[in-house]
Write an enzyme that holds these catalytic residues in place. Sequence first.
Site, PDB file in Angstrom:
ATOM      1  CD  GLU A   1      -2.134  -2.266   1.103  1.00 37.53           C
ATOM      2  OE1 GLU A   1      -1.062  -2.721   1.562  1.00 37.53           O
ATOM      3  OE2 GLU A   1      -3.089  -2.987   0.775  1.00 37.53           O
TER       4      GLU A   1
ATOM      5  CG  HIS B   1     -12.090  -5.800   5.638  1.00 33.87           C
ATOM      6  ND1 HIS B   1     -11.262  -6.374   6.563  1.00 33.87           N
ATOM      7  CD2 HIS B   1     -11.570  -6.144   4.427  1.00 33.87           C
ATOM      8  CE1 HIS B   1     -10.301  -7.052   5.948  1.00 33.87           C
ATOM      9  NE2 HIS B   1     -10.464  -6.927   4.654  1.00 33.87           N
TER      10      HIS B   1
END
Lengths: 341, 341, 343, 343
Positions: D77, D146
């Site tokens: 990321e 999430h």
Amino acid sequence: MAARKPKAAGKKARGASKKSKLPGKEMLEWMYRTMVRIRRFEEAADRAFQAARMRGALHFYIGEEASGTGVCAALTDSDYITSTHRGHGHCIAKGGRLDLMMAELFGKATGYCGGKGGSMHIADLDLGNLGANGIVGGGLPIATGAALGSKLRDDDNVTVCFFGDGAAPNGTFHESINFGALHDLPIVYVCENNQWGMGTHVSDTNAGPGIVTRADSYGIPGVMVDGNDVFDVFAKTTAAVKRARAGKGPSLLVCETYRHRGHTVHDQAAYRDQADVDEWMARDPIERFRKTVTTAKAMSKKKLEAIDAEVLQEVEAAVEFAASSPFPQLDTLLQGVYTDV
Amino acid sequence: MAARKPKAAGKKARGASKKSKLPGKEMLEWMYRTMVRIRRFEEAADRAFQAARMRGALHFYIGEEASGTGVCAALTDSDYITSTHRGHGHCIAKGGRLDLMMAELFGKATGYCGGKGGSMHIADLDLGNLGANGIVGGGLPIATGAALGSKLRDDDNVTVCFFGDGAAPNGTFHESINFGALHDLPIVYVCENNQWGMGTHVSDTNAGPGIVTRADSYGIPGVMVDGNDVFDVFAKTTAAVKRARAGKGPSLLVCETYRHRGHTVHDQAAYRDQADVDEWMARDPIERFRKTVTTAKAMSKKKLEAIDAEVLQEVEAAVEFAASSPFPQLDTLLQGVYTDV
Amino acid sequence: MDATKARTAANGETPVEQRLIFFNQALREAIDEEMTRDPTVFVYGEEVGVWGGSYNVTQGLLDKYGPLRVIDTPISEALIGGAAVGASITGSRPVVDFMYQDFMGIAMDQIVNQAAKNRYMFGGKNALPIVYRAAFGAGIGNAAQHTQSLEAWFTHVPGLKVVAPSNAYDAKGLLKSAIRDDNVVLFFEHKALYRERGDVPEGEYLVPLGVSDVKRAGANATIVSYARQVQFALQAAEQLASEGIDVEVIDLRTLYPLDIDPVIESVKKTNRALVVHEAVRFGGFGGEVAAQIQELGFDYLDAPVKRLGAVHAPVPFAEPLEMASFPSVESIAQGVRELMQGI
Amino acid sequence: MDATKARTAANGETPVEQRLIFFNQALREAIDEEMTRDPTVFVYGEEVGVWGGSYNVTQGLLDKYGPLRVIDTPISEALIGGAAVGASITGSRPVVDFMYQDFMGIAMDQIVNQAAKNRYMFGGKNALPIVYRAAFGAGIGNAAQHTQSLEAWFTHVPGLKVVAPSNAYDAKGLLKSAIRDDNVVLFFEHKALYRERGDVPEGEYLVPLGVSDVKRAGANATIVSYARQVQFALQAAEQLASEGIDVEVIDLRTLYPLDIDPVIESVKKTNRALVVHEAVRFGGFGGEVAAQIQELGFDYLDAPVKRLGAVHAPVPFAEPLEMASFPSVESIAQGVRELMQGI
Ligand SMILES: Cc1ncc(C[n+]2csc(CCOP(=O)(O)OP(=O)(O)O)c2C)c(N)n1
Ligand SMILES: Cc1ncc(C[n+]2csc(CCOP(=O)(O)OP(=O)(O)O)c2C)c(N)n1
Ligand SMILES: [Mg+2]
Ligand SMILES: [Mg+2]
């Protein structure tokens, strides 16, 4: 005054001149001038800082001049570099203007960034310098993205990513090189191992047999470089750049070098062993260059001194320019955050 | 019913039994039972999911049972593991209770986390399971910190850090292993290379000659493991754990294995090559175990079937427990965020 | 009641002798005392050992406690953030130095997804006695990437506590409380305060987390702030006093859990509130405070709650620009004047 | 004026035929059209290629544009965040997929210290035409790591623009504008919206960044929201209409730059405001909005600005807990009722 790099450093293959192992005259002069410009610039900045004409902090590149100089000698003007918190040398080697840099260090409106960046945040896109960075390891993904962009746009540029031994244990090192290797990006990762990250020795931050060996695990060449020998840096970078430009992917170069000063202008570097310091000081890249070229009769002492004098003048003018420039107007405070807001 | 690991898996040196290359009877039974518990548990969870008794997503460990089982066989109850989004197998292999796990998957008050965690967030500190993780690569720093804690507290525990091939390109991999190696921490990094990270093959995410070769650059042992052979996993983990416990630092084990199912319960895995799938299916770790132990006459078919039946019953009971348990009360919503607020 | 005041005004007669020490010394004492008190407390981060911490907060601790309890780490912020989770849930009490708050972005996942959520998502059983320390704030020419005030990010994440002291006394007492807390505490130290002296008594004391402190009583307007801006607010209050405006200054000290009651009590009296911080105004913690003040004190407000914060730009390097980019004594005083006029 | 409305009520007579497509299809069309229009636009991120994006937003693009313009990345990321900086300042226009907003913490430094600050700190010359996309929001059992709504973090960072559409029409038009913008745009897609249909006309249209939209006119109270909660607010408004409470619903659409004027205009009319988001209430973007409403509309308010947001906890997995943790149609309706009573 002009510090233009000779054409020889263009996109065509080049490197050692044919007659001797040394590059041609123009390149030698450029190399010397560049290294001296870096050193004198920083010495002047140091004086200005001590005289309280600047604030914040300065990270000196003094002692590491051969590294940035040798690397940038192998690049074209349109090739890219990303730099670090210790970025003056990279900026100068990529052709940066001393007056604009000094003004930026002074926080003046005439500086590279209008005074908004300071020592740690100078960029010059026109010269392919994508910028210094206050975040250690922060430049690796940026450089990798620039190389990805070059691949997409097919612009034939190579990116050089400078970072320190202290950045090598950062996650960005791993993520970036892995990605660069996966996509055979036109990039050269240049680790400038100056032995220290602030007060921590490289052996206390990097496990294993050496940063350069990590290249193996990404399937790219790992090259040890004498970072205090501008010719070694130049030759090995040239090879890596050629490879990158040919679409064969990244290399990892590790330039072994040394910072002569403390971590910042504030640091006395008492944590260092004096014998070690002395040993490295003896390998001063500028002294070495002088000895090599005069011994080889490739440059005369007179020429060297002429360059010294020219650079001193350039630096003085830069300081004068910076000192006499105005601070930025308050109405610039909100300018440049967005293109439109 | 009891899934207690034999004492042989305690802190004392152990491994292959002397007579044959196979571990002793108790250990064999534990290994088989553990692998079957994992598979049957997930098959039951799959059915419950398809019947809309669960929500969210499930990541099946089916096909990889030998890896978690062989690793945990080499650990004591007080040793630590960190797990991943594909964590059912690790939890079970570390001694986790199927009823509490199934109830957690159902989101019930009686689950491991009172329904707050779900499939991706189960931990059991009493068993040394420091928890699954929804963030790929998220567990590596945590595991490294647990091992650091063990070193500071001198508690003689080893930590095993599970992660996937998809996590290997993440920055946390590099930062964690480098730090673990620098401090000779009592940790074993276990990469479960099931060839895929979602729909991306390991060869498209990891540059270079193989994840295991990265170990070299940190100066720690890198060990290739047949992740579908519980005995190979057990033997190599045992050696790595011994090394770690002796203060000699980390190892990197790469267990080559395969997930039989799609990435989650929702994924049909159409991106895979059928020949490749077939090849790996033929290496099913449970079938292989059965063949090995029956051929070697180390376990009888009858014994295997008895265990099968016991596990089926345990799983059924777990589903029944989960199904009949209440959902958490709304007044638990704010409980557990802090110890005191 | 604040012990500083108790000390200086004891009986209104014989003030106890002051012990003026630097803010960073106060922090060092806090860590030192807690390391002595509890062998599970340890310190790690970049340059905490040989260097002694980038602002000298951990100086001398390596010599005193050795390399197992004072650990220099590589520049690996994600590791630094996450290792605290593993160490804490297994029984240690890490005091972690991130140097600059600006670097915490690299560790954001480990702080927010791992540390903050660990206890709750795993069912509320684990203790995570972690202190993450970092320097923040502007004013000394450190430029865009070493000058941010990002505390608002952390206040928004359930599972974290957030502390930002304004003086040496509070700093020591709060840090000791933070180290003893079984939760994840973000401890933010304004870098311009490190070399400010404060009166810190010898010996043991704690300042509890989650308790705001009235640093100056006043009748006409309430300034709510934290960290260095409290000092600015106090100076502005002096200035305003000479203009006949009597300002109450409330130091939040802890941003989460937020002790809003003293603020509302104050507003009931003054009917006017100014919230000040050095962080960017837009999206800053001042929004939360202002929103709560009008929610809880609506009927008492004679003017909208006013907010001062940094302009919507990265922090510029040049001194005149940097100094104009965030609240000053003068802009706070001006803010109060405008507040009094209902502007 | 919103084109959706124009279409369905054209002349009040013959409504144009609707083209109902999914929210994720609308996003895909936006990217597809922009990739065709401008060869420097490219897409990268985890699983954007073969997989087609975790919510199918980039499905088919790999086949259409090839692996140089649709690039699957490893789970890296920080690299993903930072590569956009290098690619954009050198002349490309990356559209970056972070999958889940929850994962952006890993790239936080690259987004905040590198992308957001690049232009300003280097003197205002560079263009950074970057779109960072990510799914966010709760409601579908994805659990703590999430499911977050972290938009407030980004609104607080100068140099970033932040967009969060509430329906397919806006999603397409806003994403096209974002891709054409020369600044760093965070584009947040509520994951429960992907499979909701909306009326999206064929052919080219843009929805500008920085323009709020009145999604429902009303006289008695103003609800200010964005993303999925706008849909909830509209449903609550229907419910409240039957109780005689006429609610105006304003969809901010862009959080930065914030178009507050329509909100203030509305409050001048309704005298009451409720700010709703799915993010945690404390420290959320609602604080900024509420603070601005009382700053700019103080004299018009008959009650304090009210805020609804998620409780102060990570998002729990169990359905009853998750659903109780963030605003619902019912809690919004109840919020308005309380607002009408001045509670
Ligand atoms: C992410 C991050 N962490 C920490 C720092 C503080 N810091 C600045 S320079 C430095 C040492 C860097 O060492 P190295 O990469 O070897 O570069 P050198 O200073 O030797 O040129 C540190 C720790 C920083 N700027 N950024
Ligand atoms: C930081 C982060 N990025 C992306 C994801 C989405 N995601 C979940 S699992 C996965 C693939 C992981 O692959 P691997 O590590 O090999 O584990 P496996 O699923 O094969 O067990 C991805 C991309 C995530 N959960 N966390
Ligand atoms: Mg260094
Ligand atoms: Mg995998």
